[in-house]
Design a protein around this motif. Sequence first.
Motif, PDB file in Angstrom:
ATOM      1  N   PRO A  24       0.826  -1.207   0.000  1.00 16.19           N
ATOM      2  CA  PRO A  24       0.000   0.000   0.000  1.00 16.19           C
ATOM      3  C   PRO A  24       0.862   1.259   0.000  1.00 16.19           C
ATOM      4  O   PRO A  24       1.874   1.319   0.700  1.00 16.19           O
ATOM      5  CB  PRO A  24      -0.793  -0.114   1.315  1.00 16.19           C
ATOM      6  CG  PRO A  24      -0.723  -1.551   1.698  1.00 16.19           C
ATOM      7  CD  PRO A  24       0.583  -2.052   1.186  1.00 16.19           C
ATOM      8  N   LYS A  25       0.457   2.255  -0.769  1.00 15.61           N
ATOM      9  CA  LYS A  25       1.250   3.491  -0.791  1.00 15.61           C
ATOM     10  C   LYS A  25       1.275   4.149   0.576  1.00 15.61           C
ATOM     11  O   LYS A  25       2.231   4.848   0.933  1.00 15.61           O
ATOM     12  CB  LYS A  25       0.704   4.463  -1.840  1.00 15.61           C
ATOM     13  CG  LYS A  25      -0.671   5.054  -1.519  1.00 15.61           C
ATOM     14  CD  LYS A  25      -1.059   6.127  -2.523  1.00 15.61           C
ATOM     15  CE  LYS A  25      -2.427   6.727  -2.196  1.00 15.61           C
ATOM     16  NZ  LYS A  25      -2.809   7.805  -3.117  1.00 15.61           N
ATOM     17  N   GLU A  26       0.211   3.925   1.379  1.00 14.72           N
ATOM     18  CA  GLU A  26       0.152   4.509   2.717  1.00 14.72           C
ATOM     19  C   GLU A  26       1.184   3.906   3.659  1.00 14.72           C
ATOM     20  O   GLU A  26       1.446   4.444   4.737  1.00 14.72           O
ATOM     21  CB  GLU A  26      -1.247   4.347   3.312  1.00 14.72           C
ATOM     22  CG  GLU A  26      -2.350   5.084   2.580  1.00 14.72           C
ATOM     23  CD  GLU A  26      -2.870   4.327   1.358  1.00 14.72           C
ATOM     24  OE1 GLU A  26      -3.677   4.890   0.601  1.00 14.72           O
ATOM     25  OE2 GLU A  26      -2.466   3.147   1.161  1.00 14.72           O
ATOM     26  N   MET A  27       1.765   2.755   3.258  1.00 14.64           N
ATOM     27  CA  MET A  27       2.797   2.117   4.068  1.00 14.64           C
ATOM     28  C   MET A  27       4.208   2.516   3.630  1.00 14.64           C
ATOM     29  O   MET A  27       5.188   2.078   4.232  1.00 14.64           O
ATOM     30  CB  MET A  27       2.647   0.594   4.008  1.00 14.64           C
ATOM     31  CG  MET A  27       1.462   0.060   4.787  1.00 14.64           C
ATOM     32  SD  MET A  27       1.579   0.405   6.560  1.00 14.64           S
ATOM     33  CE  MET A  27       3.030  -0.573   6.998  1.00 14.64           C
ATOM     34  N   LEU A  28       4.325   3.314   2.573  1.00  6.58           N
ATOM     35  CA  LEU A  28       5.647   3.802   2.191  1.00  6.58           C
ATOM     36  C   LEU A  28       6.224   4.612   3.349  1.00  6.58           C
ATOM     37  O   LEU A  28       5.574   5.518   3.863  1.00  6.58           O
ATOM     38  CB  LEU A  28       5.550   4.675   0.940  1.00  6.58           C
ATOM     39  CG  LEU A  28       5.178   3.950  -0.353  1.00  6.58           C
ATOM     40  CD1 LEU A  28       4.888   4.961  -1.454  1.00  6.58           C
ATOM     41  CD2 LEU A  28       6.300   3.005  -0.788  1.00  6.58           C
ATOM     42  N   ILE A  36       1.004   6.358   6.916  1.00  6.28           N
ATOM     43  CA  ILE A  36      -0.288   6.320   7.597  1.00  6.28           C
ATOM     44  C   ILE A  36      -0.137   6.360   9.115  1.00  6.28           C
ATOM     45  O   ILE A  36      -1.064   6.778   9.827  1.00  6.28           O
ATOM     46  CB  ILE A  36      -1.109   5.094   7.157  1.00  6.28           C
ATOM     47  CG1 ILE A  36      -2.585   5.305   7.512  1.00  6.28           C
ATOM     48  CG2 ILE A  36      -0.540   3.804   7.737  1.00  6.28           C
ATOM     49  CD1 ILE A  36      -3.518   4.347   6.848  1.00  6.28           C
ATOM     50  N   GLN A  37       1.011   5.982   9.632  1.00  8.07           N
ATOM     51  CA  GLN A  37       1.214   6.075  11.082  1.00  8.07           C
ATOM     52  C   GLN A  37       1.252   7.534  11.520  1.00  8.07           C
ATOM     53  O   GLN A  37       0.747   7.886  12.588  1.00  8.07           O
ATOM     54  CB  GLN A  37       2.502   5.354  11.496  1.00  8.07           C
ATOM     55  CG  GLN A  37       2.699   5.321  13.008  1.00  8.07           C
ATOM     56  CD  GLN A  37       3.917   4.531  13.424  1.00  8.07           C
ATOM     57  OE1 GLN A  37       4.304   3.562  12.764  1.00  8.07           O
ATOM     58  NE2 GLN A  37       4.551   4.936  14.514  1.00  8.07           N
ATOM     59  N   ALA A  61      -1.449  -5.070   4.722  1.00 10.11           N
ATOM     60  CA  ALA A  61      -0.275  -4.644   5.476  1.00 10.11           C
ATOM     61  C   ALA A  61      -0.608  -3.527   6.463  1.00 10.11           C
ATOM     62  O   ALA A  61       0.033  -3.411   7.514  1.00 10.11           O
ATOM     63  CB  ALA A  61       0.829  -4.190   4.523  1.00 10.11           C
ATOM     64  N   ILE A  62      -1.592  -2.691   6.135  1.00  8.44           N
ATOM     65  CA  ILE A  62      -1.984  -1.617   7.052  1.00  8.44           C
ATOM     66  C   ILE A  62      -2.577  -2.212   8.322  1.00  8.44           C
ATOM     67  O   ILE A  62      -2.245  -1.793   9.442  1.00  8.44           O
ATOM     68  CB  ILE A  62      -2.987  -0.662   6.379  1.00  8.44           C
ATOM     69  CG1 ILE A  62      -2.356   0.008   5.155  1.00  8.44           C
ATOM     70  CG2 ILE A  62      -3.465   0.402   7.362  1.00  8.44           C
ATOM     71  CD1 ILE A  62      -3.299   0.888   4.367  1.00  8.44           C
ATOM     72  N   GLY A 129      -5.142   9.535   3.930  1.00 11.03           N
ATOM     73  CA  GLY A 129      -4.076   8.647   4.354  1.00 11.03           C
ATOM     74  C   GLY A 129      -2.745   8.862   3.684  1.00 11.03           C
ATOM     75  O   GLY A 129      -1.749   8.258   4.086  1.00 11.03           O
ATOM     76  N   ASP A 130      -2.684   9.733   2.654  1.00  8.01           N
ATOM     77  CA  ASP A 130      -1.409   9.988   1.978  1.00  8.01           C
ATOM     78  C   ASP A 130      -0.956  11.432   2.148  1.00  8.01           C
ATOM     79  O   ASP A 130      -0.191  11.955   1.333  1.00  8.01           O
ATOM     80  CB  ASP A 130      -1.506   9.633   0.491  1.00  8.01           C
ATOM     81  CG  ASP A 130      -2.581  10.424  -0.237  1.00  8.01           C
ATOM     82  OD1 ASP A 130      -3.265  11.253   0.417  1.00  8.01           O
ATOM     83  OD2 ASP A 130      -2.754  10.237  -1.455  1.00  8.01           O
ATOM     84  N   THR A 131      -1.427  12.072   3.216  1.00  8.01           N
ATOM     85  CA  THR A 131      -1.064  13.460   3.487  1.00  8.01           C
ATOM     86  C   THR A 131      -0.595  13.597   4.930  1.00  8.01           C
ATOM     87  O   THR A 131      -1.330  13.247   5.853  1.00  8.01           O
ATOM     88  CB  THR A 131      -2.255  14.407   3.245  1.00  8.01           C
ATOM     89  OG1 THR A 131      -2.715  14.274   1.896  1.00  8.01           O
ATOM     90  CG2 THR A 131      -1.864  15.849   3.496  1.00  8.01           C
ATOM     91  N   ILE A 132       0.618  14.088   5.117  1.00  7.48           N
ATOM     92  CA  ILE A 132       1.180  14.292   6.453  1.00  7.48           C
ATOM     93  C   ILE A 132       1.180  15.778   6.770  1.00  7.48           C
ATOM     94  O   ILE A 132       1.552  16.604   5.936  1.00  7.48           O
ATOM     95  CB  ILE A 132       2.618  13.748   6.527  1.00  7.48           C
ATOM     96  CG1 ILE A 132       2.637  12.233   6.318  1.00  7.48           C
ATOM     97  CG2 ILE A 132       3.269  14.102   7.865  1.00  7.48           C
ATOM     98  CD1 ILE A 132       4.042  11.654   6.235  1.00  7.48           C
ATOM     99  N   MET A 133       0.768  16.112   7.988  1.00  7.04           N
ATOM    100  CA  MET A 133       0.802  17.491   8.452  1.00  7.04           C
ATOM    101  C   MET A 133       1.892  17.655   9.499  1.00  7.04           C
ATOM    102  O   MET A 133       1.985  16.851  10.433  1.00  7.04           O
ATOM    103  CB  MET A 133      -0.542  17.884   9.061  1.00  7.04           C
ATOM    104  CG  MET A 133      -1.704  17.850   8.093  1.00  7.04           C
ATOM    105  SD  MET A 133      -1.528  19.095   6.783  1.00  7.04           S
ATOM    106  CE  MET A 133      -3.139  18.965   5.978  1.00  7.04           C
ATOM    107  N   ASP A 134       2.713  18.685   9.336  1.00  2.15           N
ATOM    108  CA  ASP A 134       3.765  18.998  10.300  1.00  2.15           C
ATOM    109  C   ASP A 134       3.400  20.326  10.953  1.00  2.15           C
ATOM    110  O   ASP A 134       3.529  21.382  10.335  1.00  2.15           O
ATOM    111  CB  ASP A 134       5.122  19.087   9.585  1.00  2.15           C
ATOM    112  CG  ASP A 134       6.282  19.261  10.554  1.00  2.15           C
ATOM    113  OD1 ASP A 134       6.063  19.132  11.777  1.00  2.15           O
ATOM    114  OD2 ASP A 134       7.405  19.522  10.086  1.00  2.15           O
ATOM    115  N   SER A 135       2.918  20.275  12.186  1.00  3.36           N
ATOM    116  CA  SER A 135       2.425  21.479  12.843  1.00  3.36           C
ATOM    117  C   SER A 135       2.588  21.359  14.353  1.00  3.36           C
ATOM    118  O   SER A 135       2.649  20.245  14.897  1.00  3.36           O
ATOM    119  CB  SER A 135       0.954  21.716  12.498  1.00  3.36           C
ATOM    120  OG  SER A 135       0.162  20.610  12.915  1.00  3.36           O
ATOM    121  N   VAL A 136       2.643  22.489  15.030  1.00  2.00           N
ATOM    122  CA  VAL A 136       2.737  22.502  16.496  1.00  2.00           C
ATOM    123  C   VAL A 136       1.432  21.999  17.091  1.00  2.00           C
ATOM    124  O   VAL A 136       1.414  21.078  17.911  1.00  2.00           O
ATOM    125  CB  VAL A 136       3.071  23.913  17.007  1.00  2.00           C
ATOM    126  CG1 VAL A 136       3.072  23.933  18.531  1.00  2.00           C
ATOM    127  CG2 VAL A 136       4.424  24.371  16.469  1.00  2.00           C
TER     128      VAL A 136
END
Length: 287
Positions: A24-28, A36-37, A61-62, A129-136
Amino acid sequence: MIRKAVIPAAGLGTRFLPATKSMPKEMLPIIDIPTIQYVVQEAVDSGIEDILIISGKGKRAIEDHFDRNFELEARLEEKEDQAWHTEMRRLADMANIHFVRQKEANGLGDAIHYARHHVGDEPFAVLLGDTIMDSVIPVTQQLMDTYEQYGGSVIAVEEVPADKVDRYGIVGGDALSDIILELKTLIEKPAIGSAPSNLAIAGRYILTPDIFQTIEKTPKGKGGEIQLTDSLLLLLRRENIYAHRIEGQRHDIGNKLDFLKTTVAFALKRKEFAGPFREFLMEILAK
């Protein structure tokens, strides 16, 4: 109060072939943590522990990743590797995670419709599931705060270059503050020059349960799929919807170049890699 989150993760991941033929691409992984984690962790950090992941064929795998692995835990315990043993237990216990399969690839709107029985009549969060946010402050928490203030569905948005609006769902509306808009329209991938703004939908939502009825009434749109943006436009005729400009950095893992950029950005944030990795990058650039 938002108690439940839905994470659509049923896409085929064709942009990452051949890696996603059996993975799964979400497991890359971004270094050593699956994409996804990060998404699940954002929901948990926002106070949500009831999570439904919409998966599809070949996504087992997820499920395995968030399940117990007794053999691995026993091996780590034998090696007295307490740190990793604790981390594996934490991973399995971080949330109450449920799974349902999207039987056909009919679009994001259709995927979310699979959550109707789990969500019931409650408002809920959606985290792609394929978008990560980096924020306080977790972006989902930011949207939850806006929902508590205004009481309607909330969409995360961010500014994009005007010449790239045709790649995104774009919103238009009236500003209520520096970061909040009351929406008047939403358009999926508008032509450059006809977009109502340069504010793009950023992969996080708080939705009221009325969205399920509008999804059922949404005809197939671009790509022959049920587009969530089209369903939201129907919902906008029934209730107020708000846009929240996110405070933080969005990392879209939907294509290889952005995946590489995200990996580099996160590597430079890791104490054990930052110094030598930066030196390595400088050596490459010098050549």
